[in-house]
Design an enzyme around this catalytic site. Structure first.
Site, mmCIF file in Angstrom:
data_model
loop_
_atom_site.group_PDB
_atom_site.id
_atom_site.type_symbol
_atom_site.label_atom_id
_atom_site.label_comp_id
_atom_site.label_asym_id
_atom_site.label_seq_id
_atom_site.Cartn_x
_atom_site.Cartn_y
_atom_site.Cartn_z
ATOM 1 N N LYS A 67 29.371 68.060 51.340
ATOM 2 C CA LYS A 67 30.398 67.414 50.535
ATOM 3 C C LYS A 67 30.144 67.756 49.083
ATOM 4 C CE LYS A 67 30.616 62.948 49.301
ATOM 5 N NZ LYS A 67 30.928 61.490 49.309
ATOM 6 N N ARG A 110 33.627 55.819 55.097
ATOM 7 C CA ARG A 110 32.262 56.027 55.601
ATOM 8 C C ARG A 110 31.280 55.092 54.904
ATOM 9 N NH1 ARG A 110 28.732 57.338 51.246
ATOM 10 N NH2 ARG A 110 28.596 59.577 50.870
ATOM 11 N N HIS A 137 37.632 50.531 43.624
ATOM 12 C CA HIS A 137 38.431 51.168 44.674
ATOM 13 C C HIS A 137 37.862 50.928 46.065
ATOM 14 C CE1 HIS A 137 40.729 54.186 46.821
ATOM 15 N NE2 HIS A 137 39.615 54.776 47.193
ATOM 16 N N GLN A 138 36.543 50.982 46.207
ATOM 17 C CA GLN A 138 35.950 50.892 47.539
ATOM 18 C C GLN A 138 35.809 49.464 48.056
ATOM 19 O OE1 GLN A 138 32.505 53.197 48.473
ATOM 20 N NE2 GLN A 138 33.079 54.913 47.167
ATOM 21 N N ASN A 159 33.218 39.915 39.793
ATOM 22 C CA ASN A 159 33.351 41.232 39.171
ATOM 23 C C ASN A 159 33.199 41.070 37.673
ATOM 24 O OD1 ASN A 159 34.029 44.164 39.605
ATOM 25 N ND2 ASN A 159 35.622 43.649 38.116
ATOM 26 N N MET A 219 25.454 48.923 48.200
ATOM 27 C CA MET A 219 26.179 50.150 48.518
ATOM 28 C C MET A 219 26.519 51.006 47.301
ATOM 29 S SD MET A 219 26.102 49.590 51.690
ATOM 30 C CE MET A 219 26.901 51.126 52.128
ATOM 31 N N THR A 221 24.243 52.016 44.653
ATOM 32 C CA THR A 221 23.169 52.756 43.981
ATOM 33 C C THR A 221 22.921 54.080 44.690
ATOM 34 O OG1 THR A 221 22.157 50.696 43.257
ATOM 35 C CG2 THR A 221 20.771 52.654 43.210
ATOM 36 N N ASP A 222 23.323 55.165 44.037
ATOM 37 C CA ASP A 222 23.206 56.494 44.644
ATOM 38 C C ASP A 222 22.792 57.558 43.622
ATOM 39 O OD1 ASP A 222 25.472 56.617 43.117
ATOM 40 O OD2 ASP A 222 26.828 57.209 44.733
ATOM 41 N N GLY A 292 22.166 51.224 51.092
ATOM 42 C CA GLY A 292 23.093 52.270 51.524
ATOM 43 C C GLY A 292 23.277 53.316 50.441
#
Length: 321
Positions: A67, A110, A137-138, A159, A219, A221-222, A292
């Site tokens: 990706k 996903r 958005h997610q 938020n 979900m 933290t990447d 995640g």
């Protein structure tokens, strides 16, 4: 090569399709039948964008690819999604390009599937209050996927800009769930399951706010430096992740590791729970946390599912290259 345009994907792949694909690839990873390759993710020095590649090979599913994409924070002002990505699949027997698949919708479903899997396997079955931190958005994808796993009575949310909570409230209403905006400390006191889905670089939830028995799915933290929860919170929880190496490098665990609060051996793969090799939650009072980080194999799994569904429905576009 097949092309699966972004615009047709929401009508192709359901939340359950994504859940099934991601659950299978997490199990394959734990069995070492699927491998993620090192992630490349960098600030490009233009448009404040982060850009990179996630790739891997699922030997069990015979899916190979990558990706390519990232995060453009100014896109909403242009009427575009901030996260932009495309998935490329290759024939593992020959290396020839097999498909190009729009990745924006797939990234959302996903990611939601991963947190939903963690809720299925790690949260208390009697969980009644779902907490949402983040309203981008997610977030609505996360809410819908989570609601399919437990019989929640209520959704509470926070938020940084409370004016953005409208979409979450609308989604909760569509699901027949009462909705309330709360502060973060109240979130920790009330919620049985908490999903964080933000782009923050500082902790939003502190250890002392979280009640016993809570399941937290982190979900957002990447990337190096990102953080959604207190490192002491990570240390106090039983931690599970999609991939341990990535959790340590760019996930929520990076901070607890750097501070010496946990070790690599303290982190468990969610795939081991799926495969029955780890019992998961051990008591009703245990705090569980899913880090995640978002692995490339998730993207490849849902993209492969989209390709198969597009071929079955005769909507895949074919070109010679």
């Amino acid at each position: 090569m097949l092309i699966i345009p972004e615009k047709i994907i929401p009508d192709l792949i359901s939340e359950q399709d994504a859940f099934t694909a991601v659950e299978a690839v997490f199990g394959a990873m734990a069995k070492k039948d699927a491998y993620n390759f090192p992630v490349i993710r960098e600030a490009i020095g233009h448009a404040d964008a982060l850009y990179g590649f996630k790739s891997g090979f699922d030997r069990a599913g015979q899916v190979l690819g990558l990706k390519s994409g990232g995060y453009w924070p100014g896109n909403m002002e242009k009427g575009l999604t901030n996260h932009q990505s495309t998935v490329f699949l290759f024939d593992p027997d020959t290396g020839r390009p097999h498909a190009m698949v729009g990745g924006n919708y797939l990234t959302a479903v996903r990611t939601a599937a991963a947190s939903a899997i963690s809720i299925k396997y790690l949260s208390r079955k009697d969980s009644k209050i779902l907490g949402m931190v983040g309203a981008g958005h997610q977030s609505t994808f996360q809410l819908r996927a989570a609601a399919a796993q437990r019989d929640f009575d209520k959704v509470i949310a926070w938020n940084v800009d409370p004016n953005m909570l409208g979409n979450l409230e609308k989604t909760a209403q569509e699901l027949g769930l009462p909705f309330e905006s709360v502060d973060r400390e109240t979130m920790g006191q009330q919620a049985d399951v908490i999903i964080t889905i933000t782009s923050c670089f500082e902790p939003l939830l502190m250890k002392d706010w979280i009640k016993p028995g809570t399941h937290i799915a982190c979900m957002g933290t990447d990337t190096k430096g990102k953080q959604e929860v207190d490192a002491n919170m990570v240390a106090a929880a039983t931690v599970f992740t999609d991939e341990i190496a990535q959790s340590i490098e760019i996930g929520e665990c990076q901070h607890a590791i750097a501070q010496g609060l946990i070790k690599e051996d303290d982190i468990n793969q969610i795939g081991d729970v799926i495969n029955g090799d780890h019992k998961g939650r051990s008591s009703d009072d245990e705090i569980t946390l899913f880090d995640g980080t978002g692995v490339g194999l998730q993207d490849l799994a849902v993209a492969d599912a989209a390709v198969r569904l597009a071929k079955d429905k005769g909507v895949a576009l074919g070109i010679d290259i």
